[in-house]
Design a protein around this motif. Sequence first.
Motif, PDB file in Angstrom:
ATOM      1  N   ARG A 127       4.720  10.081   2.447  1.00 24.05           N
ATOM      2  CA  ARG A 127       3.970   9.894   1.196  1.00 24.05           C
ATOM      3  C   ARG A 127       4.280  10.691   0.115  1.00 24.05           C
ATOM      4  O   ARG A 127       4.907  11.800   0.364  1.00 24.05           O
ATOM      5  N   CYS A 164      -8.936   0.314   2.175  1.00 28.14           N
ATOM      6  CA  CYS A 164      -8.131  -0.449   1.847  1.00 28.14           C
ATOM      7  C   CYS A 164      -7.067   0.204   1.213  1.00 28.14           C
ATOM      8  O   CYS A 164      -5.600   0.027   1.277  1.00 28.14           O
ATOM      9  N   GLN A 167      -5.980   3.302   1.901  1.00 29.50           N
ATOM     10  CA  GLN A 167      -5.142   3.939   2.933  1.00 29.50           C
ATOM     11  C   GLN A 167      -4.257   3.071   3.613  1.00 29.50           C
ATOM     12  O   GLN A 167      -2.981   3.364   4.081  1.00 29.50           O
ATOM     13  N   ARG A 168      -4.609   1.601   3.824  1.00 31.16           N
ATOM     14  CA  ARG A 168      -3.889   0.747   4.634  1.00 31.16           C
ATOM     15  C   ARG A 168      -2.787   0.322   3.860  1.00 31.16           C
ATOM     16  O   ARG A 168      -1.753   0.331   4.237  1.00 31.16           O
ATOM     17  N   GLU A 169      -2.980   0.403   2.418  1.00 31.45           N
ATOM     18  CA  GLU A 169      -1.794  -0.078   1.476  1.00 31.45           C
ATOM     19  C   GLU A 169      -0.634   0.978   1.799  1.00 31.45           C
ATOM     20  O   GLU A 169       0.610   0.929   1.785  1.00 31.45           O
ATOM     21  N   LEU A 188      -0.220   3.326   3.900  1.00 28.82           N
ATOM     22  CA  LEU A 188       0.164   3.247   5.511  1.00 28.82           C
ATOM     23  C   LEU A 188       1.425   2.329   5.512  1.00 28.82           C
ATOM     24  O   LEU A 188       2.416   2.483   6.156  1.00 28.82           O
ATOM     25  N   SER A 189       1.019   0.951   4.805  1.00 31.87           N
ATOM     26  CA  SER A 189       2.029  -0.060   4.775  1.00 31.87           C
ATOM     27  C   SER A 189       3.369   0.208   4.312  1.00 31.87           C
ATOM     28  O   SER A 189       4.502  -0.297   4.523  1.00 31.87           O
ATOM     29  N   LEU A 190       3.363   1.359   3.560  1.00 33.42           N
ATOM     30  CA  LEU A 190       4.463   1.673   2.715  1.00 33.42           C
ATOM     31  C   LEU A 190       5.631   2.755   3.548  1.00 33.42           C
ATOM     32  O   LEU A 190       6.736   2.793   3.294  1.00 33.42           O
ATOM     33  N   TYR A 196       8.998   1.684   5.762  1.00 35.49           N
ATOM     34  CA  TYR A 196      10.239   1.554   4.980  1.00 35.49           C
ATOM     35  C   TYR A 196      10.669   2.919   4.285  1.00 35.49           C
ATOM     36  O   TYR A 196      11.963   3.295   4.498  1.00 35.49           O
TER      37      TYR A 196
END
Length: 59
Positions: free
Chosen positions: A23, A37, A39-41, A43-45, A48
């Motif tokens: 992060r 929402c 936080q999930r965004e 986490l999705s990054l 990668y």
Amino acid sequence: MKSPCNDICTIDRPSGLCVGCGRSLAEIGEWGSASSCRQREILSLLPYRMEQLATKSRR
């Protein structure tokens, strides 16, 4: 939602990302007040970003 922090809190200066969780400082700062929402965004990054950091460290 549980924080992705794993107590390896070191910022990679060139990328500005934590080498422990991937992060940015802004994302770390906003985590506690971020919506589920958001936080999930974030986490999705992270997968990668962590791969990019790992690739960079192997060079």
